[in-house]
Motif scaffolding. Structure first.
Motif, PDB file in Angstrom:
ATOM      1  N   MET A 174      33.253  36.795  37.007  1.00 21.77           N
ATOM      2  CA  MET A 174      31.869  36.578  36.938  1.00 21.77           C
ATOM      3  C   MET A 174      32.036  35.674  35.563  1.00 21.77           C
ATOM      4  SD  MET A 174      29.610  37.701  38.749  1.00 21.77           S
ATOM      5  CE  MET A 174      28.074  37.727  37.591  1.00 21.77           C
ATOM      6  N   GLU A 175      33.068  35.905  34.665  1.00 18.28           N
ATOM      7  CA  GLU A 175      32.778  35.132  33.292  1.00 18.28           C
ATOM      8  C   GLU A 175      33.564  33.765  33.358  1.00 18.28           C
ATOM      9  OE1 GLU A 175      34.713  37.360  30.464  1.00 18.28           O
ATOM     10  OE2 GLU A 175      33.512  39.243  30.673  1.00 18.28           O
ATOM     11  N   THR A 176      34.543  33.729  34.514  1.00 17.51           N
ATOM     12  CA  THR A 176      35.318  32.441  34.732  1.00 17.51           C
ATOM     13  C   THR A 176      35.030  31.717  35.664  1.00 17.51           C
ATOM     14  OG1 THR A 176      37.039  33.835  35.879  1.00 17.51           O
ATOM     15  CG2 THR A 176      37.197  33.712  33.309  1.00 17.51           C
ATOM     16  N   ALA A 177      33.982  32.097  36.627  1.00 20.01           N
ATOM     17  CA  ALA A 177      33.732  31.403  38.060  1.00 20.01           C
ATOM     18  C   ALA A 177      33.561  29.826  37.620  1.00 20.01           C
ATOM     19  CB  ALA A 177      32.438  32.196  38.849  1.00 20.01           C
ATOM     20  N   ARG A 178      32.657  29.487  36.772  1.00 22.66           N
ATOM     21  CA  ARG A 178      32.159  28.149  36.415  1.00 22.66           C
ATOM     22  C   ARG A 178      33.390  27.270  36.130  1.00 22.66           C
ATOM     23  NH1 ARG A 178      26.567  27.143  36.296  1.00 22.66           N
ATOM     24  NH2 ARG A 178      25.619  28.681  37.729  1.00 22.66           N
ATOM     25  N   GLU A 179      34.248  27.865  35.430  1.00 23.36           N
ATOM     26  CA  GLU A 179      35.593  27.315  35.082  1.00 23.36           C
ATOM     27  C   GLU A 179      36.519  27.058  36.300  1.00 23.36           C
ATOM     28  OE1 GLU A 179      36.244  28.612  30.651  1.00 23.36           O
ATOM     29  OE2 GLU A 179      35.507  30.073  32.049  1.00 23.36           O
ATOM     30  N   LYS A 180      36.499  27.592  37.303  1.00 23.56           N
ATOM     31  CA  LYS A 180      37.090  27.546  38.379  1.00 23.56           C
ATOM     32  C   LYS A 180      38.549  28.347  38.214  1.00 23.56           C
ATOM     33  CE  LYS A 180      34.241  24.753  40.704  1.00 23.56           C
ATOM     34  NZ  LYS A 180      33.228  24.749  39.963  1.00 23.56           N
ATOM     35  N   ILE A 181      38.454  29.220  37.349  1.00 21.73           N
ATOM     36  CA  ILE A 181      39.411  30.302  37.316  1.00 21.73           C
ATOM     37  C   ILE A 181      39.286  31.620  37.924  1.00 21.73           C
ATOM     38  CG2 ILE A 181      40.622  31.619  35.659  1.00 21.73           C
ATOM     39  CD1 ILE A 181      39.989  29.691  33.567  1.00 21.73           C
ATOM     40  N   ARG A 182      39.814  31.660  39.168  1.00 25.15           N
ATOM     41  CA  ARG A 182      39.481  32.891  40.201  1.00 25.15           C
ATOM     42  C   ARG A 182      40.198  33.807  39.767  1.00 25.15           C
ATOM     43  NH1 ARG A 182      41.253  31.666  44.719  1.00 25.15           N
ATOM     44  NH2 ARG A 182      42.796  30.166  44.460  1.00 25.15           N
ATOM     45  N   VAL A 183      39.591  34.996  39.943  1.00 24.18           N
ATOM     46  CA  VAL A 183      40.093  36.391  39.715  1.00 24.18           C
ATOM     47  C   VAL A 183      39.786  37.365  41.042  1.00 24.18           C
ATOM     48  CG1 VAL A 183      40.512  38.146  37.812  1.00 24.18           C
ATOM     49  CG2 VAL A 183      39.567  35.934  37.200  1.00 24.18           C
ATOM     50  N   ASN A 184      40.838  37.677  41.716  1.00 27.82           N
ATOM     51  CA  ASN A 184      40.638  38.455  42.746  1.00 27.82           C
ATOM     52  C   ASN A 184      41.652  39.799  42.716  1.00 27.82           C
ATOM     53  OD1 ASN A 184      38.690  36.963  44.568  1.00 27.82           O
ATOM     54  ND2 ASN A 184      40.358  35.443  43.978  1.00 27.82           N
ATOM     55  N   SER A 185      41.432  40.887  43.389  1.00 28.10           N
ATOM     56  CA  SER A 185      42.369  42.009  43.586  1.00 28.10           C
ATOM     57  C   SER A 185      42.836  42.177  44.888  1.00 28.10           C
ATOM     58  CB  SER A 185      41.587  43.371  43.050  1.00 28.10           C
ATOM     59  OG  SER A 185      40.404  43.467  43.718  1.00 28.10           O
ATOM     60  N   VAL A 186      44.076  42.798  45.195  1.00 25.95           N
ATOM     61  CA  VAL A 186      44.723  42.902  46.383  1.00 25.95           C
ATOM     62  C   VAL A 186      44.986  44.420  46.558  1.00 25.95           C
ATOM     63  CG1 VAL A 186      46.572  42.620  48.110  1.00 25.95           C
ATOM     64  CG2 VAL A 186      45.661  40.747  46.662  1.00 25.95           C
ATOM     65  N   HIS A 187      44.558  45.063  47.505  1.00 23.93           N
ATOM     66  CA  HIS A 187      44.579  46.710  47.687  1.00 23.93           C
ATOM     67  C   HIS A 187      45.536  47.204  48.777  1.00 23.93           C
ATOM     68  CE1 HIS A 187      41.222  47.276  44.783  1.00 23.93           C
ATOM     69  NE2 HIS A 187      40.995  45.928  45.111  1.00 23.93           N
TER      70      HIS A 187
END
Length: 254
Positions: A174-187
């Motif tokens: 949520m904090e980095t979305a506008r900067e196009k820094i994508r953060v995802n998790s894999v389970h």
């Protein structure tokens, strides 16, 4: 080929083979990334990096205690100086403590949280700072577990750490979305890694029993996780952030 061509990637906990980190590092290198394999066991990291180079990929090894803020500063700093920045960070390093609550000591609990969750905080924080410094978009992928989604007896510390990774990932996204820094998790579900093999060796016959609980009828391979990570690291996933990708053969759909 070339899905992450010219990208610079760091994969933590990449020394074990077969392991998620080593498979992820190899897969990213196959698709053109310059890969840094880190592990607290430098010899194993060196071995995995050498295997990648022998296969025609670009890889280097780094000794790395993921619970150390100083190590994170040194590792990310060294990569940025060598390559001009960093594009992909895979927070993969982790441990398991399989103890019921009566046997789970405060020291064991703290150690699992430090390795599995605090390290993800440290790595994500340092990666975001470097990506911002270089004004580059990026992809941060945090390896969690199906244990973040469903309860398992004897895995209280592990489940707590991996559930923390899930919501930590979404919050930072949520904090980095506008900067196009994508953060995802894999389970991942049950995957045939050295850690999983050791577990089955302690309980003869449990492999067949475990496979029977999986709707697809078999354990996954490290490359199954690596393929998911590759997708998230690539531009094919440019519009995906804050997502949790489950790769478990159907375990959690019951």
């Amino acid at each position: 080929m070339g899905r992450v061509e010219a990208k610079v990637a760091l994969v933590t906990g990449g020394g074990a083979a077969p392991g998620l980190g080593s498979a992820i590092a190899a897969r990213l290198a196959e698709e053109g990334a310059t890969v840094f394999v880190s592990d607290i066991d430098q010899a194993s990291a060196e071995a995995r990096a050498a295997e990648i180079r022998d296969g025609g990929g670009k890889a280097s090894a780094i000794r790395h205690d993921v619970t150390s803020e100083r190590d994170w500063d040194e590792v990310i700093g060294a990569i940025a100086r060598a390559e001009g920045g960093i594009d992909i960070v895979i927070n993969n390093a982790g441990i398991v403590s399989a103890e019921t609550i009566d046997k789970l000591t405060p020291e064991d609990f703290t150690r699992v949280i430090d390795v599995n969750l605090k390290s993800v905080y440290l790595g994500t924080r340092r990666a975001v700072a470097e990506m911002r410094r270089g004004s580059r978009s990026g992809s941060i992928i945090n390896i969690s577990s199906v244990a973040a989604l469903v309860a398992h007896a004897g895995l209280a510390a592990y489940s707590a750490s991996k559930a923390g990774v899930l919501l930590f990932t979404k919050s930072v996204a949520m904090e980095t979305a506008r900067e196009k820094i994508r953060v995802n998790s894999v389970h991942p579900g049950m995957i045939w890694t050295t850690m999983q093999q050791a577990s089955f060796q302690r309980s003869p016959g449990s492999l067949e029993a475990a496979a029977a609980t999986i709707p697809m009828g078999e354990l996954g391979e490290p490359r199954d996780i690596a393929n998911c990570v590759l997708f998230l690291a690539s531009e094919e996933a440019r519009y995906i952030t804050g997502a949790a990708f489950v790769v478990d053969g159907g375990m959690t759909m019951r």
